[in-house]
Design an enzyme around this catalytic site. Structure first.
Site, PDB file in Angstrom:
ATOM      1  N   THR A  91     -29.908   5.197  58.355  1.00  0.00           N
ATOM      2  CA  THR A  91     -29.787   5.372  57.134  1.00  0.00           C
ATOM      3  C   THR A  91     -28.935   3.788  57.102  1.00  0.00           C
ATOM      4  O   THR A  91     -29.514   2.733  58.037  1.00  0.00           O
ATOM      5  CB  THR A  91     -28.520   6.034  57.264  1.00  0.00           C
ATOM      6  OG1 THR A  91     -27.680   5.581  55.656  1.00  0.00           O
ATOM      7  CG2 THR A  91     -27.773   6.128  58.593  1.00  0.00           C
ATOM      8  N   CYS A 123     -33.260   1.121  51.516  1.00  0.00           N
ATOM      9  CA  CYS A 123     -32.621   2.490  51.545  1.00  0.00           C
ATOM     10  C   CYS A 123     -34.137   3.312  51.778  1.00  0.00           C
ATOM     11  O   CYS A 123     -35.174   3.002  51.660  1.00  0.00           O
ATOM     12  CB  CYS A 123     -31.909   3.232  50.419  1.00  0.00           C
ATOM     13  SG  CYS A 123     -31.685   4.767  50.696  1.00  0.00           S
TER      14      CYS A 123
END
Length: 230
Positions: free
Chosen positions: A83, A196
């Site tokens: 992440t 991301c």
């Protein structure tokens, strides 16, 4: 071969990319029937996003710390958080385990600086763009980070949470996000970080006129370098 520890589930689409690319990478490098040694723990993304919406980051840190401890106990030699956004609590996680954390920001900064770039744009979730935690980490390596105009934050956040984490890749969204990249290019960045994992499903280098840096791909390659080091 060292064992790579993964804390995932943020989202499962992101974790699937890490798992796939680590396996493909080992296959490419070693051939035959080779595959990576992995320990994976995934969290409930709904639980984390509810805590995120409530700005309860210490509790998020506790959940990811518990997952990281399980990965370490499972035999991992080092740890990756699958992440970008939840690297906000990376220091808390790293302090709680006895194995090294391969921090995404350090990996990305090393690659960007190796290409002579010192000023980069960044696109990601609203938290990652509006909170300084990731830009500050890059800044330790001498990188200046430029965020999109705040009027674009909702577009980018929606593209991630409403489309990409569900595996939906929408051409109209791609065109709008490329427009954001062009604005960053106009203010003089040397490239843009796809901050991301899911954004790598939407934007490829072939789509953009300026350099784009796929942060997850860089993270995976650094993990493979470490795991397979002599």
């Amino acid at each position: 071969m060292q064992t790579i520890g993964l804390v995932g589930g943020m989202s499962w689409e992101s974790t699937a990319v890490y798992y796939r690319d680590l396996n493909v990478g080992v296959q490419d490098r070693l051939g035959g029937l080779s595959s990576p040694k992995l320990v994976l723990s995934t969290v409930d993304f709904a639980e984390l996003t509810a805590l995120e919406d409530a700005d309860r980051w210490p509790q998020i840190g506790d959940l990811l710390t518990d997952a990281a401890r399980g990965v370490a106990q499972g035999g991992a030699d080092f740890l990756l958080l699958c992440t970008t956004t939840f690297h906000k609590v990376a220091d808390q996680v790293e302090a709680a385990v006895d194995i090294p954390l391969l921090h995404l920001g350090d990996v990305v900064a090393e690659e960007v600086r190796s290409q002579g770039v010192t000023r980069v744009g960044f696109i990601g979730t609203t938290v990652a763009m509006s909170d300084g935690f990731f830009a500050d980490r890059l800044g330790r390596h001498g990188l200046e980070t430029v965020m999109p105009d705040p009027r674009h934050h909702e577009l980018l956040n929606s593209a991630i949470y409403d489309e990409l984490v569900h595996g939906r890749v929408v051409d109209a969204t791609r065109r709008r996000v490329l427009g954001v990249l062009e604005e960053l290019w106009d203010v003089g960045v040397g490239g843009v970080l796809l901050g991301c994992t899911e954004l790598e499903l939407l934007i490829k280098q072939a789509d953009a006129d300026l350099p784009v840096y796929p942060c997850t791909t860089l993270h995976v390659n650094a993990a493979l370098d470490r795991a397979l080091a002599p």
